[in-house]
Motif scaffolding. Structure first.
Motif, PDB file in Angstrom:
ATOM      1  N   THR A 180       0.816  -1.214   0.000  1.00 41.89           N
ATOM      2  CA  THR A 180       0.000   0.000   0.000  1.00 41.89           C
ATOM      3  C   THR A 180       0.850   1.263   0.000  1.00 41.89           C
ATOM      4  OG1 THR A 180      -0.114  -0.087   2.418  1.00 41.89           O
ATOM      5  CG2 THR A 180      -1.897  -1.135   1.201  1.00 41.89           C
ATOM      6  N   ALA A 181       2.116   1.165   0.440  1.00 39.64           N
ATOM      7  CA  ALA A 181       3.034   2.313   0.445  1.00 39.64           C
ATOM      8  C   ALA A 181       4.460   1.794   0.466  1.00 39.64           C
ATOM      9  CB  ALA A 181       2.771   3.211   1.653  1.00 39.64           C
ATOM     10  N   ALA A 182       5.370   2.617   0.005  1.00 38.91           N
ATOM     11  CA  ALA A 182       6.777   2.220   0.013  1.00 38.91           C
ATOM     12  C   ALA A 182       7.272   2.169   1.458  1.00 38.91           C
ATOM     13  CB  ALA A 182       7.609   3.217  -0.789  1.00 38.91           C
ATOM     14  N   PRO A 183       7.839   1.051   1.905  1.00 38.95           N
ATOM     15  CA  PRO A 183       8.309   0.926   3.291  1.00 38.95           C
ATOM     16  C   PRO A 183       9.449   1.899   3.588  1.00 38.95           C
ATOM     17  CG  PRO A 183       8.117  -1.228   2.241  1.00 38.95           C
ATOM     18  CD  PRO A 183       8.003  -0.215   1.152  1.00 38.95           C
ATOM     19  N   GLN A 184       9.375   2.532   4.740  1.00 41.91           N
ATOM     20  CA  GLN A 184      10.408   3.454   5.185  1.00 41.91           C
ATOM     21  C   GLN A 184      11.032   2.919   6.483  1.00 41.91           C
ATOM     22  OE1 GLN A 184      11.299   6.195   3.393  1.00 41.91           O
ATOM     23  NE2 GLN A 184       9.775   5.556   1.873  1.00 41.91           N
ATOM     24  N   GLY A 185      12.353   2.858   6.510  1.00 42.06           N
ATOM     25  CA  GLY A 185      13.043   2.342   7.683  1.00 42.06           C
ATOM     26  C   GLY A 185      13.017   3.317   8.846  1.00 42.06           C
ATOM     27  N   VAL A 186      12.853   2.777  10.055  1.00 41.53           N
ATOM     28  CA  VAL A 186      12.839   3.588  11.276  1.00 41.53           C
ATOM     29  C   VAL A 186      13.915   3.027  12.201  1.00 41.53           C
ATOM     30  CG1 VAL A 186      11.481   4.405  13.227  1.00 41.53           C
ATOM     31  CG2 VAL A 186      10.365   3.964  11.016  1.00 41.53           C
ATOM     32  N   PRO A 187      15.060   3.721  12.330  1.00 43.16           N
ATOM     33  CA  PRO A 187      16.139   3.198  13.193  1.00 43.16           C
ATOM     34  C   PRO A 187      15.844   3.452  14.667  1.00 43.16           C
ATOM     35  CG  PRO A 187      16.800   5.268  12.214  1.00 43.16           C
ATOM     36  CD  PRO A 187      15.449   4.956  11.635  1.00 43.16           C
ATOM     37  N   SER A 188      16.355   2.570  15.530  1.00 42.32           N
ATOM     38  CA  SER A 188      16.217   2.767  16.972  1.00 42.32           C
ATOM     39  C   SER A 188      17.247   3.785  17.445  1.00 42.32           C
ATOM     40  CB  SER A 188      16.413   1.440  17.711  1.00 42.32           C
ATOM     41  OG  SER A 188      17.724   0.953  17.508  1.00 42.32           O
TER      42      SER A 188
ATOM     43  N   ASN B  41      -2.533  -5.055   0.868  1.00 41.18           N
ATOM     44  CA  ASN B  41      -3.902  -5.565   0.784  1.00 41.18           C
ATOM     45  C   ASN B  41      -4.017  -6.652  -0.276  1.00 41.18           C
ATOM     46  OD1 ASN B  41      -3.854  -4.076  -1.630  1.00 41.18           O
ATOM     47  ND2 ASN B  41      -4.839  -2.300  -0.666  1.00 41.18           N
ATOM     48  N   GLU B  42      -2.880  -7.182  -0.670  1.00 45.50           N
ATOM     49  CA  GLU B  42      -2.843  -8.241  -1.685  1.00 45.50           C
ATOM     50  C   GLU B  42      -3.648  -9.477  -1.273  1.00 45.50           C
ATOM     51  OE1 GLU B  42       0.755 -11.069  -2.881  1.00 45.50           O
ATOM     52  OE2 GLU B  42       1.035  -9.048  -3.679  1.00 45.50           O
ATOM     53  N   PRO B  43      -3.540  -9.957   0.010  1.00 45.12           N
ATOM     54  CA  PRO B  43      -4.310 -11.152   0.381  1.00 45.12           C
ATOM     55  C   PRO B  43      -5.789 -10.887   0.600  1.00 45.12           C
ATOM     56  CG  PRO B  43      -2.364 -10.854   1.782  1.00 45.12           C
ATOM     57  CD  PRO B  43      -2.604  -9.573   1.059  1.00 45.12           C
TER      58      PRO B  43
END
Length: 696
Positions: free
Chosen positions: A107-115, A128-130
Motif C-alpha cells: 500500500t506504500a513504500a516501506p520506510q526504515g525507522v532506526p532505533s 492488501n494483496e491477500p
C-alpha cells in the motif's frame, strides 16, 4: 398358535432391530460423509471470528474489509545486531525490502525507522494483496520470510499483526490431527484399563469416532444454513466433548448392561432393561450439558458464542450414537464381547471384601457433617488461589513456544522503549477526516498519525502511540481516543485485546445466571426435588472456584504463563457446571431409584455410591484425560482451559461426588427430596404407583 406366533415375532424383532439400526447409521454416514469432509473448508480463525460482536475493534475490522483493496495485512520487518547495525547491514535490509516491494503489492513504500541506540532497524510493511483470504495472507507472510534473511550476526525477523495471525493460524491448523489422534489414544488406553477386555474397549471408541464424524457433518450444515462461525477453537472443543461426554455415556450404559445380563437371558432384553434403567440419567445428563453450552449463544464474544451450537452438536451427536448405535453393536456381538470376564446368565459378580467406594461411603456416612465441613474448608482454601491468577494475557504471550512474530515484537519492545511499534487503527467518517486527525494528534500519548485509505464514506487513520503495545499507558491512550472521538471507531491489535477483556466481563454476568438456571430446571424435573438440585449446583460451583484457584497456583509460578485468557473464567464455568452435574445425575438418579424401592436415606445413598462409584470414577478419568489433551497444544488459552477443566473434573469425581454429595445426602435424609413425595414418610403404595406408567 397365537402364543407361538407372538414368541416368533419377538424373536424376529430381537434379530432385526439391531441390524435395522446399524443399516440406518450406515445410510446416515453415507449422506453426512461429503459434508463432514468440508468442515475444514469453512473453518476460519480471522480476528473477527473471535472479537466481540459490537465492539469498536470489530467495527474497524469490518469497515477495513470494505475499503479499497480490502483488508490490509500489516507486517514489521525487524533487523537487529547486538553491537549496532553496520552500513552493510543497512544495505542488506534495504535490498531485501526493495525485493519485497518488487514481488508484492504494497500500500506504500516501506520506510526504515532506526532505533535510538542504533541496534535495530524496522520497516513497517502493509499490503492488501491477500484481502480476507487467510491462505493468501499466510502465503504472503511465508514469501516475505523467505526473502528476509539473517547474515553474519545480523538477525532478521518478520513480526506485526499479520505475522502473529499467521503463526496463530498454523497452531490452530495443527490442532486438528494431533488433537484427534491424542484424544483417541488417551481414551483407548483408559478403556482398555477399565474393561480389561481385548475387544470391548473398541466398541465405544468406534462409536465415539462415528459420533465425531456425524458432528462434523452437522456443524458444516449449520454453517451453510445459518452462517454459524466455525473456528479452530470451537471445532477442537466439539471433538473433545464428543469423545469425553460420549465415552461417559457409554461407560454408564455398558455397566448397566453388564448388570442386566446376569439377570436376563437374552442380550436384546438385557439391553432394553439397561436403557430403561440408565436412559433417563443419560438423557438428563446430555440435556444439562447441551443446555449449559447453548447458553453461550447469549455471549457477545464471537469465539464464545460460536462454541454454543458446536458444543451442543457434539454432545447431542454423542448421545444419539451411544443410545442407538452402541446398543445395536453390543447386542449383535452378544455376551462374548465382554471376554474374558463374560457376565453369565444367573451368575453373581465376584464380591470383594470391601470395595473402595463402599469404604468411602462408610466413612462419609459415619460423620457426614465432619466430612462436609472438611470438604468445604478444602475447596474454599483452594479457591483462594484464584487471587494469584495473572492478568489478561497479551497477544505475544499467548503462544507456548515463542514463534518468530513474538520474538520480533520482543526485539521491538526492547529497542524502541519510548515508541509504539504496533498501529492503532481509527475509522472515521470521510467528511470529518481532517478534524479527526487534528483531534488525534492533540491527544496525550500519541506519537504519530497519518490518513490512509478512503471509501464507502469512511477514512482510515493509522496511529502510533508513544508507549509499548498493550502497556497500561497505551491502553489509557486508546481509551482517551475513544472518549474524544465522536462517531469514529478505534481498533487495531491492542484495542482488540482491550475489548476482549471488557466483553468477557459483560458475558459472565449474562451467561453464568442462564447456565445455572437452565441446569437447575433440568435437575428439578429429573429429580422432582428442589433441595437435591440446589445441592448439586452449589457443589459444581465450588469445584469451579477450587479449580480456578489451582490454576492461580500453577499458571505463573510453575508454567511460567504471563497472563490468562480473558474468557477462561466463563468457558471453564460453563463446561465444569454442565459436565460436573453429569456425575451428580448418575449418583442421585440411582439414589432415587433405591429410595423408590423403600430403602432408607442412608442406605440409598451408600448403595448408589457403591453401584455407581466405579462408573463415575471411570467416566471422570476419561473426561479429565480428554480435556487434559488440550494442555499439550501450542496456545496458552487452550492449555489453561484444558488444565482447569481436567482438574475440576477430577475434584468433582473423587471428592465432591464420592464424599461431599454422599455426606450431604446422608445428613439431610429425606429432606434431600423436598418437596417431592420421597421427602415424606415412606408409603409402599405411593412408591409402587410412581414406578408404574400412567395409563394412556
Amino acid at each position: 398358535m397365537g402364543a407361538a406366533r407372538t414368541v416368533k415375532g419377538a424373536a424376529r424383532r430381537r434379530r432385526a432391530v439391531p441390524w435395522l439400526v446399524l443399516g440406518l447409521w450406515v445410510g446416515v454416514l453415507a449422506i453426512v460423509g461429503p459434508f463432514a469432509a468440508k468442515l475444514s473448508e469453512v473453518q476460519h480463525d480471522r480476528i473477527t471470528d473471535y472479537l466481540p460482536a459490537n465492539a469498536d475493534s470489530t467495527q474497524v475490522a469490518r469497515i477495513e474489509d470494505q475499503l479499497p483493496g480490502g483488508e490490509t495485512t500489516q507486517l514489521v520487518l525487524v533487523y537487529h545486531r547486538d553491537g549496532g547495525l553496520t552500513p552493510a547491514d543497512q544495505r542488506t535490509a534495504a535490498a531485501q525490502v526493495d525485493r519485497i516491494a518488487g514481488e508484492h503489492v504494497l500500500t506504500a513504500a516501506p520506510q526504515g525507522v532506526p532505533s535510538a541506540d542504533g541496534t535495530t532497524l524496522m520497516y513497517p510493511v502493509s499490503s492488501n494483496e491477500p484481502g480476507t483470504d487467510e491462505k493468501k495472507r499466510d502465503a504472503l507472510v511465508h514469501d516475505i520470510r523467505e526473502v528476509v534473511g539473517a547474515e553474519g550476526g545480523l538477525t532478521a525477523e518478520v513480526g506485526g499483526p499479520g505475522a502473529l495471525a499467521t503463526d496463530a493460524s498454523e497452531v490452530y491448523d495443527s490442532l486438528g490431527g494431533p488433537l484427534l489422534y491424542t484424544t483417541v489414544a488417551v481414551v483407548a488406553v483408559l478403556l482398555i484399563l477399565i474393561y480389561r477386555s481385548p475387544v470391548l474397549w473398541l466398541v465405544p471408541l468406534i462409536v465415539a469416532g462415528v459420533a465425531d464424524f456425524l458432528s462434523m457433518g452437522v456443524a458444516y450444515g449449520l454453517n451453510q444454513a445459518f452462517g454459524t462461525t466455525v473456528s479452530g477453537q470451537s471445532s477442537g472443543i466439539m471433538t473433545i466433548l464428543v469423545f469425553g461426554a460420549g465415552t461417559d455415556y457409554a461407560l454408564l450404559l455398558v455397566s448397566r448392561y453388564r448388570e442386566e445380563l446376569r439377570k436376563v437371558e437374552r442380550p436384546y432384553d438385557a439391553m432394553l432393561a439397561a436403557l430403561r434403567g440408565c436412559g433417563p440419567a443419560v438423557l438428563a445428563s446430555s440435556g444439562t450439558v447441551a443446555a449449559g453450552v447453548l447458553c453461550l449463544l447469549a455471549a457477545d464474544l464471537n469465539s464464545s458464542r460460536s462454541m454454543g451450537p458446536l458444543g451442543t452438536v457434539g454432545v447431542l451427536c454423542a448421545l444419539v450414537a451411544m443410545l442407538t448405535l452402541l446398543p445395536a453393536i453390543l447386542v449383535l456381538l452378544g455376551r462374548r464381547v465382554f471376554w474374558p470376564l463374560v457376565p453369565a446368565y444367573g451368575s453373581t459378580p465376584k464380591v470383594r471384601r470391601r470395595s473402595l467406594f463402599a469404604a468411602m461411603g462408610s466413612s462419609a456416612g459415619r460423620r457426614p457433617l465432619v466430612v462436609l465441613a472438611s470438604g468445604a474448608v478444602l475447596l474454599g482454601g483452594l479457591a483462594l488461589g484464584a487471587l494469584n491468577l495473572p492478568g489478561p494475557v497479551k497477544q505475544e504471550d499467548s503462544f507456548v513456544d515463542r514463534p518468530e512474530a513474538v520474538t520480533a515484537m520482543r526485539t521491538l519492545a526492547e529497542a524502541y522503549p519510548d515508541q509504539g511499534t504496533q498501529p492503532i487503527s481509527v475509522i472515521t467518517p470521510a467528511g470529518r477526516a481532517d478534524a479527526t486527525l487534528t483531534t488525534i494528534r492533540g491527544t496525550d500519548g500519541i506519537g504519530d498519525a497519518q490518513k490512509g485509505r478512503t471509501g464507502g464514506g469512511w477514512t482510515e487513520i493509522t496511529v502510533f502511540a508513544k508507549d509499548a503495545p498493550q502497556s497500561a499507558a497505551e491502553t489509557a491512550t486508546i481509551e482517551r481516543l475513544r472518549d474524544g472521538l465522536t462517531g469514529s471507531y478505534v481498533g487495531g491489535p491492542s484495542a482488540q485485546q482491550l475489548d476482549l477483556v471488557d466483553t468477557n466481563s459483560r458475558d459472565q454476568w449474562v451467561v453464568v445466571p442462564l447456565v445455572l438456571l437452565s441446569v437447575l430446571l433440568i435437575l428439578v424435573v429429573l429429580l422432582r426435588s428442589l433441595v437435591a438440585p440446589l445441592m448439586l449446583v452449589v457443589a459444581v460451583v465450588a469445584v469451579w472456584g477450587a479449580s480456578l484457584g489451582l490454576g492461580g497456583l500453577v499458571f505463573g509460578p510453575l508454567f511460567g504463563f504471563a497472563g490468562i485468557d480473558p474468557g477462561l473464567g466463563l468457558l471453564s464455568f460453563v463446561f465444569l457446571v454442565a459436565l460436573g452435574v453429569d456425575y451428580g445425575i448418575f449418583l442421585m438418579h440411582r439414589m432415587r431409584e433405591e429410595a423408590l424401592k423403600g430403602a432408607e436415606p442412608e442406605a440409598a445413598a451408600l448403595t448408589a455410591l457403591r453401584t455407581t462409584g466405579g462408573v463415575i470414577a471411570s467416566a471422570g478419568l476419561v473426561l479429565a484425560a480428554t480435556f487434559a489433551v488440550l494442555t499439550n497444544m501450542g496456545l496458552v488459552p487452550m492449555v489453561e482451559l484444558g488444565f482447569v477443566i481436567a482438574v475440576g473434573v477430577l475434584l468433582d469425581t473423587f471428592l465432591v461426588r464420592t464424599y461431599l454429595v454422599t455426606s450431604a445426602s446422608v445428613a439431610l435424609g429425606r429432606r434431600v427430596w423436598w418437596p417431592g413425595a420421597l421427602s415424606r414418610k415412606p408409603d409402599p403404595d405411593a412408591a409402587r404407583r410412581e414406578r408404574q406408567p400412567e395409563p394412556v
